[in-house]
Scaffold this motif. Structure first.
Motif, PDB file in Angstrom:
ATOM      1  N   GLU A 207     -63.333 -13.577-144.920  1.00 25.60           N
ATOM      2  CA  GLU A 207     -64.304 -13.444-145.988  1.00 25.60           C
ATOM      3  C   GLU A 207     -63.989 -14.698-147.208  1.00 25.60           C
ATOM      4  OE1 GLU A 207     -64.404  -9.678-147.836  1.00 25.60           O
ATOM      5  OE2 GLU A 207     -65.140  -8.620-146.271  1.00 25.60           O
ATOM      6  N   VAL A 208     -62.641 -14.796-147.260  1.00 24.11           N
ATOM      7  CA  VAL A 208     -62.114 -15.876-148.277  1.00 24.11           C
ATOM      8  C   VAL A 208     -62.479 -17.314-147.635  1.00 24.11           C
ATOM      9  CG1 VAL A 208     -60.097 -16.861-149.243  1.00 24.11           C
ATOM     10  CG2 VAL A 208     -60.199 -14.489-149.056  1.00 24.11           C
ATOM     11  N   CYS A 209     -62.188 -17.470-146.443  1.00 22.45           N
ATOM     12  CA  CYS A 209     -62.466 -18.629-145.680  1.00 22.45           C
ATOM     13  C   CYS A 209     -63.745 -19.090-145.295  1.00 22.45           C
ATOM     14  CB  CYS A 209     -61.514 -18.845-144.836  1.00 22.45           C
ATOM     15  SG  CYS A 209     -59.866 -18.993-145.048  1.00 22.45           S
ATOM     16  N   ASN A 210     -64.599 -18.103-145.273  1.00 15.22           N
ATOM     17  CA  ASN A 210     -65.779 -18.433-144.922  1.00 15.22           C
ATOM     18  C   ASN A 210     -67.078 -18.558-146.028  1.00 15.22           C
ATOM     19  OD1 ASN A 210     -66.925 -18.056-141.842  1.00 15.22           O
ATOM     20  ND2 ASN A 210     -65.392 -16.588-142.093  1.00 15.22           N
TER      21      ASN A 210
ATOM     22  N   ASN B 273     -57.789 -17.034-134.279  1.00 10.84           N
ATOM     23  CA  ASN B 273     -58.602 -16.333-135.352  1.00 10.84           C
ATOM     24  C   ASN B 273     -57.956 -15.895-136.665  1.00 10.84           C
ATOM     25  OD1 ASN B 273     -61.283 -16.406-133.449  1.00 10.84           O
ATOM     26  ND2 ASN B 273     -60.022 -15.160-132.108  1.00 10.84           N
ATOM     27  N   LEU B 274     -58.769 -15.866-137.603  1.00  9.29           N
ATOM     28  CA  LEU B 274     -58.380 -15.273-138.787  1.00  9.29           C
ATOM     29  C   LEU B 274     -58.069 -13.715-139.068  1.00  9.29           C
ATOM     30  CD1 LEU B 274     -59.923 -17.723-141.426  1.00  9.29           C
ATOM     31  CD2 LEU B 274     -57.405 -17.493-140.934  1.00  9.29           C
ATOM     32  N   PRO B 275     -57.587 -12.956-139.831  1.00  9.40           N
ATOM     33  CA  PRO B 275     -57.613 -11.661-139.845  1.00  9.40           C
ATOM     34  C   PRO B 275     -58.898 -11.234-140.636  1.00  9.40           C
ATOM     35  CG  PRO B 275     -55.445 -12.389-140.470  1.00  9.40           C
ATOM     36  CD  PRO B 275     -56.396 -13.565-140.199  1.00  9.40           C
ATOM     37  N   ILE B 276     -59.591 -10.303-140.542  1.00 12.31           N
ATOM     38  CA  ILE B 276     -60.803  -9.898-141.178  1.00 12.31           C
ATOM     39  C   ILE B 276     -60.722 -10.138-142.466  1.00 12.31           C
ATOM     40  CG2 ILE B 276     -62.457  -8.087-141.411  1.00 12.31           C
ATOM     41  CD1 ILE B 276     -61.798  -6.995-138.693  1.00 12.31           C
ATOM     42  N   SER B 277     -59.627  -9.553-143.147  1.00 16.51           N
ATOM     43  CA  SER B 277     -59.299  -9.736-144.521  1.00 16.51           C
ATOM     44  C   SER B 277     -59.257 -11.111-145.366  1.00 16.51           C
ATOM     45  CB  SER B 277     -58.077  -9.212-145.005  1.00 16.51           C
ATOM     46  OG  SER B 277     -57.011  -9.706-144.472  1.00 16.51           O
ATOM     47  N   LEU B 278     -59.236 -12.162-144.152  1.00 15.20           N
ATOM     48  CA  LEU B 278     -58.916 -13.584-144.669  1.00 15.20           C
ATOM     49  C   LEU B 278     -60.329 -14.216-144.386  1.00 15.20           C
ATOM     50  CD1 LEU B 278     -55.330 -14.888-144.040  1.00 15.20           C
ATOM     51  CD2 LEU B 278     -56.308 -13.908-146.244  1.00 15.20           C
TER      52      LEU B 278
END
Length: 349
Positions: free
Chosen positions: A217-220, A210-215
């Motif tokens: 948003e960028v990738c979603n 899974n991606l970190p929460i901070s990333l």
């Protein structure tokens, strides 16, 4: 696995000579077209190269080249299902026997001296040097008209830079940074795609689930929808737009009849006429009419209508020119690959 025959050695010598060896050796770049034309996974090719390069000098003399070619042909022809961990004795040249023994002793000592490696996690921080490197890769890729890049374009570009990356790794990271399963991604997710694969290639880092929460948003990111009937935030409902148009028509008729000198009617009159609308809807309609009025004033005073049309035509022309250039680049790339394939087939024959 059948042993080497004389006709095989003769065929490999013809290929080896065609690569123009220096001091009876060829480097990785010289052999690279043959490796890629085999269509084998990069992890398989890396293992074959390691086994063939017995003296560990990153070059292959003819005896080592024969080992490399034989293993590649056996994998392509499915004479073997996987690359062996060690070379069979019949494939080891007599001049290399001692080197093989030294390599095995060295590997045993290294395994005894060093404990098992700990799992390496991907560090998502990108330094300025990293960003500069990724920017160059991004600019070197063929992009779509909206500036996004497809998986095939990225994987083709990166496969020439990251030799320890398999197709499975590529797919995993693509799914990781592209959770929306879009056909192409923009600049920021592209940088994280390259960043993760580089650490996988250089450090053997494990690909996270899974991606970190901070990333995230960028990738979603979701693509902007221009459907007025959509339910995404900020989109206007079609029936609400119709009400605005009707109200605008009524205002125009009122001004034409001379019955009102004000552009906008009183809020109370609007509420009585459109009793089914909420205060929020009426406020939105008022805001849109004000924006429409300002636009018409600017259009009349500055004469932007013709300029806007000209700009749109120029923009479309630029897009078509860009697409044509991309098609020419792809055609040239395909022609070069065809020439390379024909040359290799001629050498093999």
């Amino acid at each position: 696995m059948p042993k080497l025959e004389q006709f095989e050695i003769k065929k490999y010598w013809q290929i080896f000579s065609g690569l123009k060896p220096i001091d009876n050796k060829v480097n990785h770049d010289q052999v690279l077209p043959i490796l890629y034309n085999s269509k084998l996974d990069s992890s398989v090719l890396n293992k074959i190269w390691f086994l063939a390069d017995i003296d560990d000098d990153d070059n292959l003399d003819f005896e080592e080249f024969v080992i490399c070619m034989r293993l590649i042909f056996d994998m392509v022809n499915k004479n073997i299902s996987s690359v062996p961990d060690e070379l069979p004795d019949w494939l080891v040249p007599g001049s290399k026997v001692n080197l093989i023994k030294e390599r095995r002793k060295r590997e045993q000592m290294e395994n005894a001296d060093f404990p098992p490696k700990k799992e390496i996690k991907v560090d998502w921080y990108m330094s300025p040097e990293d960003l500069n490197q990724y920017e160059k890769i991004y600019m070197g890729c063929v992009k779509l008209t909206d500036g996004t890049i497809t998986f095939n374009e990225l994987s083709t570009n990166l496969s020439t830079k990251f030799f320890n990356i398999s197709k499975t790794d590529m797919n995993k990271v693509w799914c990781l940074i592209n959770p929306q399963n879009l056909p192409s991604i923009d600049k920021d997710p592209t940088f994280y795609f390259i960043h993760c694969l580089r650490q996988r290639n250089d450090l053997g880092a494990e690909i996270p689930a899974n991606l970190p929460i901070s990333l995230a948003e960028v990738c979603n990111k979701k693509q902007v929808s221009y459907d007025l009937g959509s339910s995404q935030p900020g989109a206007k409902r079609k029936d609400q737009i119709r009400e605005v148009d009707n109200l605008n028509d009524n205002v125009s008729k009122s001004n034409a009849d001379g019955s009102s000198n004000n552009v906008f009617v009183n809020d109370n009159d609007v509420k009585q006429k459109y009793a089914s609308l909420t205060d929020v809807q009426i406020a939105n309609m008022r805001e849109q009419l004000e924006g429409l009025l300002n636009y018409k004033k600017n259009e009349k005073s500055q004469g932007v209508s013709n300029t806007s049309k000209s700009f749109n035509i120029n923009s479309i022309t630029d897009d078509l020119d860009n697409i044509e250039q991309q098609v020419e680049v792809l055609e040239n790339y395909l022609n070069n690959k065809k020439h390379e394939l024909q040359a290799l087939q001629a050498e093999i024959n």
